[in-house]
Design a protein around this motif. Sequence first.
Motif, mmCIF file in Angstrom:
data_model
loop_
_atom_site.group_PDB
_atom_site.id
_atom_site.type_symbol
_atom_site.label_atom_id
_atom_site.label_comp_id
_atom_site.label_asym_id
_atom_site.label_seq_id
_atom_site.Cartn_x
_atom_site.Cartn_y
_atom_site.Cartn_z
ATOM 1 N N LEU A 111 0.750 -1.207 0.132
ATOM 2 C CA LEU A 111 0.045 0.124 0.009
ATOM 3 C C LEU A 111 0.769 1.253 -0.199
ATOM 4 N N LYS A 117 2.153 2.159 -3.452
ATOM 5 C CA LYS A 117 0.981 2.618 -4.305
ATOM 6 C C LYS A 117 0.562 1.232 -5.131
ATOM 7 N N SER A 133 -1.831 -1.175 -5.098
ATOM 8 C CA SER A 133 -3.032 -1.597 -4.234
ATOM 9 C C SER A 133 -3.598 -2.654 -4.437
ATOM 10 N N LYS A 153 -8.943 1.121 2.580
ATOM 11 C CA LYS A 153 -7.564 2.089 2.375
ATOM 12 C C LYS A 153 -7.493 1.648 0.601
ATOM 13 N N ALA A 154 -7.120 0.277 0.586
ATOM 14 C CA ALA A 154 -6.689 -0.027 -0.639
ATOM 15 C C ALA A 154 -7.697 0.111 -1.635
ATOM 16 N N TYR A 155 -8.884 0.061 -1.426
ATOM 17 C CA TYR A 155 -9.810 0.504 -2.315
ATOM 18 C C TYR A 155 -10.033 1.747 -2.756
ATOM 19 N N GLN A 167 -7.271 4.063 -2.584
ATOM 20 C CA GLN A 167 -6.219 4.068 -3.353
ATOM 21 C C GLN A 167 -6.494 3.653 -4.802
ATOM 22 N N MET A 168 -7.351 2.598 -5.059
ATOM 23 C CA MET A 168 -7.537 2.325 -6.220
ATOM 24 C C MET A 168 -8.816 3.184 -6.940
#
Length: 219
Positions: free
Chosen positions: A145, A148, A150, A179-181, A183-184
């Motif tokens: 993460l 970046k 993701s 958080k990952a979603y 970032q995507m």
Amino acid sequence: IDYQRGLGYALKNTGLGYYYLGDYVEAVTIWQEALKVFERIGDRVGVANILSNIGAIYFTEGDYQKALEYLLESLKVAEETRDTLRMITALGNIGAAYNDRDATHEKALEYSIRALELAESVKEPNFQINNAKATSAVNIGEVYLNRKESEEALKYYNKALESMEEPDGRIFVMVSIGKAYRQMGNYDEAMSILKDALKLAQEYNLVLNESYAVLTMAQ
């Protein structure tokens, strides 16, 4: 009754109480006493345990150099005693400490992957092994993460969610997935799992986790 091993573990658990109360100074003081007891009676498993706990305190306080000193020593003792759980825990904590700096992300991955592989090699995992496995997977996800990456992070977060049994741990993983979603750019999926995390935190009255979920929703 001069039961030294019992004294050591009583001190260990008292220190845990202060740790959960956020009184880290008192926790470290008591754990240093426990460490002396375990060293005096030659209880290497106890020594590895306490070294890991003290390392976790320094990590929480942001003193990563001091944390690594204790965690690496804990790993060394755990390897000597072939204490699988303590080895996984130490490897995972070392990975987390290295992850806090961009320059040491490769080391973070190295230790975290070692922790995950060791946890996955246990044929009959128990509650503690499963949670340690989940924590290792989360640590790997955190590295990706930060980079970046993701989708790679999401893969490890989902793996962590499969193993994590503790409610507060599950909430942490769910927020990380959010958080990952985010970032995507997939905000609908992010908000969906964050709402689930918030609901779980409220159900168990985990106020810190609740604030963590709400903050990530706001972001």
